[in-house]
Design a protein around this motif. Structure first.
Motif, PDB file in Angstrom:
ATOM      1  N   LEU A 254       0.834  -1.209   0.000  1.00  0.00           N
ATOM      2  CA  LEU A 254       0.000   0.000   0.000  1.00  0.00           C
ATOM      3  C   LEU A 254       0.863   1.252   0.000  1.00  0.00           C
ATOM      4  CD1 LEU A 254      -2.930  -0.560   2.534  1.00  0.00           C
ATOM      5  CD2 LEU A 254      -3.122  -0.164   0.089  1.00  0.00           C
ATOM      6  N   PRO A 255       0.538   2.244  -0.817  1.00  0.00           N
ATOM      7  CA  PRO A 255       1.287   3.507  -0.727  1.00  0.00           C
ATOM      8  C   PRO A 255       0.966   4.213   0.577  1.00  0.00           C
ATOM      9  CG  PRO A 255      -0.591   3.745  -2.207  1.00  0.00           C
ATOM     10  CD  PRO A 255      -0.521   2.286  -1.855  1.00  0.00           C
ATOM     11  N   PRO A 262       1.204   5.029  -7.731  1.00  0.00           N
ATOM     12  CA  PRO A 262       1.517   5.134  -9.155  1.00  0.00           C
ATOM     13  C   PRO A 262       0.515   6.062  -9.855  1.00  0.00           C
ATOM     14  CG  PRO A 262       0.561   2.986  -8.641  1.00  0.00           C
ATOM     15  CD  PRO A 262       0.831   3.654  -7.336  1.00  0.00           C
ATOM     16  N   PRO A 263       0.922   6.737 -10.917  1.00  0.00           N
ATOM     17  CA  PRO A 263       0.031   7.697 -11.605  1.00  0.00           C
ATOM     18  C   PRO A 263      -1.287   7.072 -12.031  1.00  0.00           C
ATOM     19  CG  PRO A 263       2.285   7.921 -12.396  1.00  0.00           C
ATOM     20  CD  PRO A 263       2.270   6.717 -11.518  1.00  0.00           C
ATOM     21  N   CYS A 267      -7.206   9.123  -9.193  1.00  0.00           N
ATOM     22  CA  CYS A 267      -8.476   9.472  -9.824  1.00  0.00           C
ATOM     23  C   CYS A 267      -8.604  10.988  -9.943  1.00  0.00           C
ATOM     24  CB  CYS A 267      -9.646   8.910  -9.011  1.00  0.00           C
ATOM     25  SG  CYS A 267      -9.560   7.126  -8.741  1.00  0.00           S
ATOM     26  N   ALA A 268      -9.542  11.426 -10.797  1.00  0.00           N
ATOM     27  CA  ALA A 268      -9.718  12.860 -11.035  1.00  0.00           C
ATOM     28  C   ALA A 268     -10.182  13.597  -9.788  1.00  0.00           C
ATOM     29  CB  ALA A 268     -10.711  13.072 -12.179  1.00  0.00           C
ATOM     30  N   ASP A 269     -10.909  12.891  -8.900  1.00  0.00           N
ATOM     31  CA  ASP A 269     -11.426  13.550  -7.690  1.00  0.00           C
ATOM     32  C   ASP A 269     -10.419  13.540  -6.536  1.00  0.00           C
ATOM     33  OD1 ASP A 269     -11.446  10.899  -7.000  1.00  0.00           O
ATOM     34  OD2 ASP A 269     -13.581  10.775  -6.549  1.00  0.00           O
ATOM     35  N   GLY A 270      -9.193  13.086  -6.803  1.00  0.00           N
ATOM     36  CA  GLY A 270      -8.169  13.084  -5.764  1.00  0.00           C
ATOM     37  C   GLY A 270      -8.050  11.781  -5.010  1.00  0.00           C
ATOM     38  N   ARG A 271      -9.027  10.880  -5.184  1.00  0.00           N
ATOM     39  CA  ARG A 271      -8.932   9.593  -4.525  1.00  0.00           C
ATOM     40  C   ARG A 271      -7.975   8.670  -5.282  1.00  0.00           C
ATOM     41  NH1 ARG A 271     -14.904   7.417  -3.600  1.00  0.00           N
ATOM     42  NH2 ARG A 271     -15.105   8.093  -5.781  1.00  0.00           N
ATOM     43  N   LEU A 272      -7.686   7.542  -4.650  1.00  0.00           N
ATOM     44  CA  LEU A 272      -6.792   6.553  -5.254  1.00  0.00           C
ATOM     45  C   LEU A 272      -7.562   5.257  -5.496  1.00  0.00           C
ATOM     46  CD1 LEU A 272      -3.693   6.987  -2.895  1.00  0.00           C
ATOM     47  CD2 LEU A 272      -4.056   8.059  -5.132  1.00  0.00           C
TER      48      LEU A 272
END
Length: 327
Positions: A254-255, A262-263, A267-272
């Motif tokens: 887990l990061p 990783p890029p 997600c666009a809303d800032g979530r992963l």
């Protein structure tokens, strides 16, 4: 450093008897030349180290010579007086007696530190609110090991005679490592349905190494546990809480922050969007406790199950929302 090595040399000769310079050099991790110099220094200080020439020669201490030196560093002396799990094995009294004898033999400065360690450190191997006691039969297993005798055990309904090889305390759980007709096996002592100490002597395999075996077995056990993948969207602020509920074997994947992800996971809303792991799918119900910070995407049946549980909670607490004054 040299003083400690000189003490170790004397203790080696005292405990193991005659030894060649090559053997002493290997044990002390120094050159043979250094061993010869150390022996000369010991003789100069009054320690009667005797030497014999020839292929069977070496160094030895004369019969009856004993030293009260322990060779302990301050930290080692302190460690010996921190509580160990001796009581469940029936050795609590022996440990206390041995500590008293050792304490009497220590130099004053080490005696003070060792005595203080026993007063200010205590090891409690139990969990909070855990009223369990050592498993029944642990004393029999320990006795078989001390006396090198076989055991007859019943495990999952199967009766077998085993050669006990060792006991391992992992957290609050005791494990018996034994040689069976199918090879070396590990048993939880508390799950042994019957334990009988036999008169037959046990015959462990030559060179058996309990710590090495336990390391191999533990690794194979952990790797053999099942894992279930779950796809989630998670707010970066909840990564720490998420790490506490996932399978510990995959936790390192887990990061720790959005920057470490990783890029393709961003997600666009800032979530992963991440793949996390659980030993069993039912364990993933712990995600419900993280609220809206974590959204399960896959598998569909887990997503449906969490929706059901959320609906049940909403129905339970809806009256408190509709009539807050009644709370």
């Amino acid at each position: 450093m040299r003083a400690s090595r000189l003490v170790s040399l004397v203790l080696l000769l005292q405990a193991r008897g005659p030894a060649t310079a090559e053997e002493l050099a290997e044990r002390l991790e120094v050159s043979v030349r250094t061993v010869h110099r150390d022996v000369a220094a010991l003789r100069d200080s009054g320690v009667p180290v005797e030497g014999e020439r020839g292929p069977a020669g070496g160094y030895r201490l004369p019969g009856g010579y004993r030293t009260r030196l322990t060779g302990l560093t301050p930290s080692e002396a302190e460690a010996l007086f921190v509580a160990a799990p001796a009581t469940p094995l029936g050795l609590g009294g022996f440990l206390a007696e041995a500590q008293l004898k050792l304490l009497a033999a220590l130099p004053p400065q080490l005696r003070e530190r060792a005595d203080r360690a026993g007063r200010i450190f205590h090891v409690d191997h139990g969990a909070w609110f855990d009223e369990t006691s050592p498993p029944a039969g642990l004393d029999l297993v320990a006795g078989a090991l001390w006396e090198a005798r076989r055991l007859r055990i019943v495990h999952r309904g199967r009766d077998r005679v085993v050669d006990p090889l060792g006991l391992v305390l992992k957290g609050p759980t005791w494990y018996l490592v034994a040689l069976t007709d199918a090879g070396e096996r590990t048993f939880r002592v508390e799950r042994l349905e019957r334990i009988e100490l036999l008169r037959e002597p046990s015959t462990p395999p030559p060179g058996f190494d309990l710590p090495a075996y336990w390391e191999r077995w533990s690794r194979a056990f952990e790797e053999g546990l099942p894992s279930v993948a779950v796809r989630v969207r998670v707010a970066p602020a909840a990564l720490g809480e998420l790490a506490r509920v996932v399978d510990s074997r995959r936790r390192a994947l887990l990061p720790a922050s959005a920057e470490e992800a990783p890029p393709q996971a961003r997600c666009a809303d800032g979530r992963l969007e991440l793949e996390i792991w659980f030993e069993r799918l039912e364990h993933a119900s712990a995600l419900l406790g993280l609220g809206a910070a974590v959204e399960v995407l896959e598998p569909p049946r887990l997503r449906a199950r969490l929706a059901e549980q959320a609906a049940e909670l909403a129905a339970l607490y809806r009256p408190a929302l509709e009539h807050p004054s009644r709370g």
